[in-house]
Design a protein around this motif. Structure first.
Motif, PDB file in Angstrom:
ATOM      1  N   LEU A 198      -8.526  -6.262   0.356  1.00  0.00           N
ATOM      2  CA  LEU A 198      -8.634  -5.432  -0.841  1.00  0.00           C
ATOM      3  C   LEU A 198      -9.604  -6.017  -1.860  1.00  0.00           C
ATOM      4  O   LEU A 198      -9.839  -5.422  -2.915  1.00  0.00           O
ATOM      5  CB  LEU A 198      -7.264  -5.239  -1.493  1.00  0.00           C
ATOM      6  N   PHE A 205      -9.228   1.910   0.067  1.00  0.00           N
ATOM      7  CA  PHE A 205      -8.639   1.086  -0.993  1.00  0.00           C
ATOM      8  C   PHE A 205      -9.027   1.604  -2.377  1.00  0.00           C
ATOM      9  O   PHE A 205      -8.224   1.568  -3.315  1.00  0.00           O
ATOM     10  CB  PHE A 205      -9.074  -0.373  -0.828  1.00  0.00           C
ATOM     11  N   LEU A 247       0.828  -1.206   0.000  1.00  0.00           N
ATOM     12  CA  LEU A 247       0.000   0.000   0.000  1.00  0.00           C
ATOM     13  C   LEU A 247       0.864   1.258   0.000  1.00  0.00           C
ATOM     14  O   LEU A 247       0.527   2.257  -0.654  1.00  0.00           O
ATOM     15  CB  LEU A 247      -0.938  -0.008   1.207  1.00  0.00           C
TER      16      LEU A 247
END
Length: 512
Positions: free
Chosen positions: A372, A437, A285
């Protein structure tokens, strides 16, 4: 008013180009590059026909008229008739080098093909219930070609099979179910030969018309849930993408190749380096956030003015600072599951009742952290940065809950995992991880999603106070104020380039 052509018959005016967040100056080059690539493919017609005939052991193959060629966002699919005048057709699928960053980063076409071929094979072997087109063979730009075993001699097939058995006995990964060979005269473009989809039509054709049809929507959600659960049955060791080497060995050793990465690289913006895979969530990330940082540095019109610059830098700074609020330590090191990151209505074929008949465009599939794996953002037909508080958000949340409940029902029926993916999805929605996300994967939408759905969770007042952006933005980098000023000046140069581009076409035959 003068307009200039973009792809797919679209046009843009100078006013719209100046206001757009995308690098329109770069995109104005696409039509010419498409025309050049089109001409190149036309010159390869005989080679394309010969390649398909070789793979399918056909007497004769015929490329369809150019009017029937299908140009997508990242590929062209060329229909081929097998032994005409039969009704048997296949598609030759070739990446568009001018859309996947081949000029700025040679090897991107090869990477894309290897990831897509590996995903097709992996899904066929591990998720046979998921409907995807048949894969008849493929080749890479270096000439390495993979064919079905029936295409080679009995002796070659025997040697290939013995090699697979020996590798299995020795504990090595076995090669894919296609025979690899080096073929003279192979298309330098690389290609995949896939089956023609004969049943169903794109979901996008009827999405707007039947979106409120509860029966169709329930059917679609059940099929999507079944596909997700089928993909999730096989847990993977790390975050990344599958790839296949010239020995036919499939491995999870490629960077997690989403369409955003090659789109960045196509515009000269550095993305995640080759070979980067991740065994925990946070480094991945953070690398995605670095891609957003790189867009600020490298896109000439990334910042429109001082206020816009402060807002963007403050949002990126806070996205880093809030990361721990949106991920769970429990799933830091997995499970990682195969996720179709480009699953949208134009990549889903359905029948009249919205049963899924096929999925297409698998090249952007990745092994992702289970958190995710979110509900699709397009469930109410709005872009991710257009789901505002009020009726749009209320409607979206209602449909998301409907999707998660359907996933939960299908999960209870299958009883194939100790991990409840529906519960994980629900928790991610409740704590706002869905929006975090989605922002990470949306270069254009990050700021809007942050302001609308992330910042407001912590302090709604700051959403409308410019002092917040002025206070936080300096922490994005040293001397952020100077950087913003430099980028504002850079955009003026970009706008001058646009004005010159439009001025040079004023009154020409391509203007309107």
């Amino acid at each position: 008013m003068t307009t200039l052509p973009l792809l797919r018959g679209n046009k843009v005016s100078l006013d719209d180009a100046l206001a757009d967040d995308d690098n329109i100056l770069h995109r104005l080059d696409y039509p010419q590059k498409q025309e050049e690539f089109w001409s190149h493919l036309i010159s390869l017609k005989a080679d394309i026909e010969a390649s398909v005939a070789f793979h399918l052991r056909a007497r004769h193959c015929q490329v369809a008229d150019e009017a029937d060629w299908m140009f997508g966002s990242y590929n062209v699919c060329i229909p081929i008739c097998i032994n005409p005048p039969s009704e048997n057709h296949v598609l030759v699928r070739i990446p568009l080098p001018y859309k996947v960053g081949e000029e700025n980063k040679p090897g991107n076409v090869d990477e894309k093909l290897r990831c897509e071929a590996a995903t097709y094979i992996w899904m066929r072997e591990n998720c046979p219930s998921v409907p995807i087109p048949s894969l008849h063979g493929f080749a890479f730009p270096d000439g390495k070609t993979f064919v079905e075993p029936s295409c080679v001699s009995l002796f070659s097939r025997f040697c290939w099979q013995i090699g697979r058995v020996v590798r299995s006995w020795l504990g090595f990964p076995t090669s894919c179910p296609y025979v690899g060979l080096q073929r003279r005269g192979a298309l330098s473009t690389g290609y995949m030969i896939i089956g023609y989809i004969k049943s169903g039509r794109m979901l996008s054709d009827t999405w707007a018309v039947h979106l409120q049809d509860m029966a169709r929507r329930k059917t679609l959600f059940k099929d999507l849930a079944s596909i997700i659960l089928s993909l999730n049955r096989t847990q993977l060791p790390r975050i990344g993408s599958l790839t296949i080497n010239n020995d036919g060995i499939i491995s999870l050793t490629n960077r997690p190749l989403t369409l955003r990465l090659q789109t960045f690289e196509n515009e000269g913006i550095p993305a995640i380096p080759d070979g980067s895979t991740y065994e925990s969530v946070e480094p991945y990330l953070l690398d995605l956030l670095q891609c957003h940082d790189n867009r600020i540095y490298h896109q000439p019109n990334a910042i429109h003015d001082v206020k816009d610059g402060q807002e963007q830098l403050a949002a990126l700074t806070m996205m880093r600072g809030l990361l721990h609020q949106f991920i769970s330590r429990q799933y830091r090191h997995g499970p990682f599951v195969m996720t179709l990151t480009d699953l949208h209505p134009s990549n889903i074929f359905v029948d009249d009742g919205w049963h899924i008949t096929s999925l297409i465009d698998l090249e952007w599939a990745c092994a992702f952290p289970v958190e995710l794996q979110t509900p699709p953002y397009w469930l109410t037909g709005r872009p991710i940065d257009d789901i505002e508080h009020g009726e749009p958000l209320e409607t979206f949340e209602k449909v998301v809950m409907e999707f998660i409940e359907t996933l939960n029902e299908q999960e209870k029926r299958s009883q194939g995992s100790n991990v409840s993916h529906a519960q994980i999805m629900r928790k991610c929605w409740d704590r706002g991880s869905f929006w975090y996300f989605q922002a990470l994967h949306s270069p254009k939408g990050l700021l809007r999603v942050f302001n609308e759905h992330i910042q407001s969770r912590f302090c709604e007042e700051h959403c409308t106070q410019s002092i917040f952006d002025r206070t936080v933005s300096p922490y994005w980098c040293i001397d952020a104020e100077r950087l913003i000023q430099k980028k504002v000046e850079e955009e003026e140069g970009y706008k001058d380039g646009l004005r010159k581009r439009f001025g040079s076409y004023s009154g020409s035959s391509v203007a309107s």
